[in-house]
Design a protein around this motif. Structure first.
Motif, mmCIF file in Angstrom:
data_model
loop_
_atom_site.group_PDB
_atom_site.id
_atom_site.type_symbol
_atom_site.label_atom_id
_atom_site.label_comp_id
_atom_site.label_asym_id
_atom_site.label_seq_id
_atom_site.Cartn_x
_atom_site.Cartn_y
_atom_site.Cartn_z
ATOM 1 N N VAL A 103 35.162 41.684 33.729
ATOM 2 C CA VAL A 103 33.895 41.765 34.449
ATOM 3 C C VAL A 103 33.203 43.060 34.056
ATOM 4 O O VAL A 103 33.844 44.037 33.673
ATOM 5 N N GLU A 104 31.886 43.055 34.164
ATOM 6 C CA GLU A 104 31.119 44.257 33.865
ATOM 7 C C GLU A 104 31.409 45.329 34.915
ATOM 8 O O GLU A 104 31.509 45.046 36.098
ATOM 9 N N ASP A 105 31.545 46.552 34.445
ATOM 10 C CA ASP A 105 31.855 47.687 35.305
ATOM 11 C C ASP A 105 30.586 48.181 35.999
ATOM 12 O O ASP A 105 29.637 48.581 35.328
ATOM 13 N N PRO A 106 30.547 48.166 37.337
ATOM 14 C CA PRO A 106 29.348 48.646 38.032
ATOM 15 C C PRO A 106 29.131 50.149 37.881
ATOM 16 O O PRO A 106 28.040 50.646 38.175
ATOM 17 N N HIS A 119 26.981 43.520 39.643
ATOM 18 C CA HIS A 119 28.355 43.670 39.156
ATOM 19 C C HIS A 119 29.340 43.834 40.319
ATOM 20 O O HIS A 119 30.435 43.274 40.298
ATOM 21 N N ARG A 122 29.879 40.484 42.060
ATOM 22 C CA ARG A 122 30.738 39.604 41.272
ATOM 23 C C ARG A 122 32.214 39.961 41.481
ATOM 24 O O ARG A 122 33.056 39.082 41.662
#
Length: 197
Positions: A103-106, A119, A122
């Motif tokens: 997953v994309e890192d916030p 992000h 998610r």
């Protein structure tokens, strides 16, 4: 609701799935739609037609599966949670023991506040469904589209099996999903940053 192989869809249904894909992911995270079919696409059908899809790839020489894309077209109706249960039940019935994804890192520098919120949402969604955010740092596998976002690694067990060593999980994903061997500098950087070597 049922989860079916995309090969069984009509041309119209496949067009709906394409629209879900294109609406769910920004251009920089997309590959051409037809290129997705190198992997297995499972599509959620409900009374209104395609409602979402999961694109998965079994990681060779392991009983683990990598989740490449997961998207629903109708939010707020429990569709994402229902599809997740169908997906994990199906994979477990097929003998798969772990589902892994990134997953994309916030916390990536330079993100807009909207992307940070997206992000985080998610990650919370996956955690609510049993996903675990693994303590892996500097995880930067190459992506098919050449885009290199800062990522985090998540997984969920699908069967009662001994917990794999985190290093084995990281090295397996790099090799079996991205084709990057354990002695590559990218993998070593991740292992060092994650205190796994």
């Amino acid at each position: 609701m049922s989860l079916v192989d995309a090969a069984s869809l009509s041309a119209e249904q496949r067009g709906t799935v394409r629209a879900i894909y294109e609406d769910a992911f920004p251009d920089e995270l997309q590959v051409p739609f037809d290129d997705l079919f190198v992997d297995r696409m499972l599509v959620l059908l409900d009374e209104d037609g395609p409602a979402g899809f999961a694109l998965v790839r079994d990681l060779d020489e392991t009983p683990w599966t990598f989740l490449r894309y997961y998207a629903v077209g109708r939010r707020g109706r429990g569709t994402g949670s229902a599809m997740w249960r169908l997906l994990t039940d199906r994979l477990a019935a097929e003998g798969r023991t772990r589902l892994v994804w990134d997953v994309e890192d916030p916390d990536e520098a330079g993100l807009s506040s909207e992307l940070v919120d997206e992000h985080r949402r998610r990650i919370v969604f996956y955690e609510r469904l049993g996903g675990r955010l693994r303590p892996v740092r500097d995880y930067l596998p190459p992506h098919d589209d050449g885009h290199a976002p800062q990522l985090l690694l998540m997984d969920t067990p699908l069967a009662d099996e001994p917990e794999p060593a985190l290093r084995d999980l990281v090295e397996t994903v790099y090799l079996r999903r991205y084709g990057v061997p354990a002695d590559d500098a990218t993998v070593r950087r991740t292992l060092l940053a994650s205190h796994l070597i």
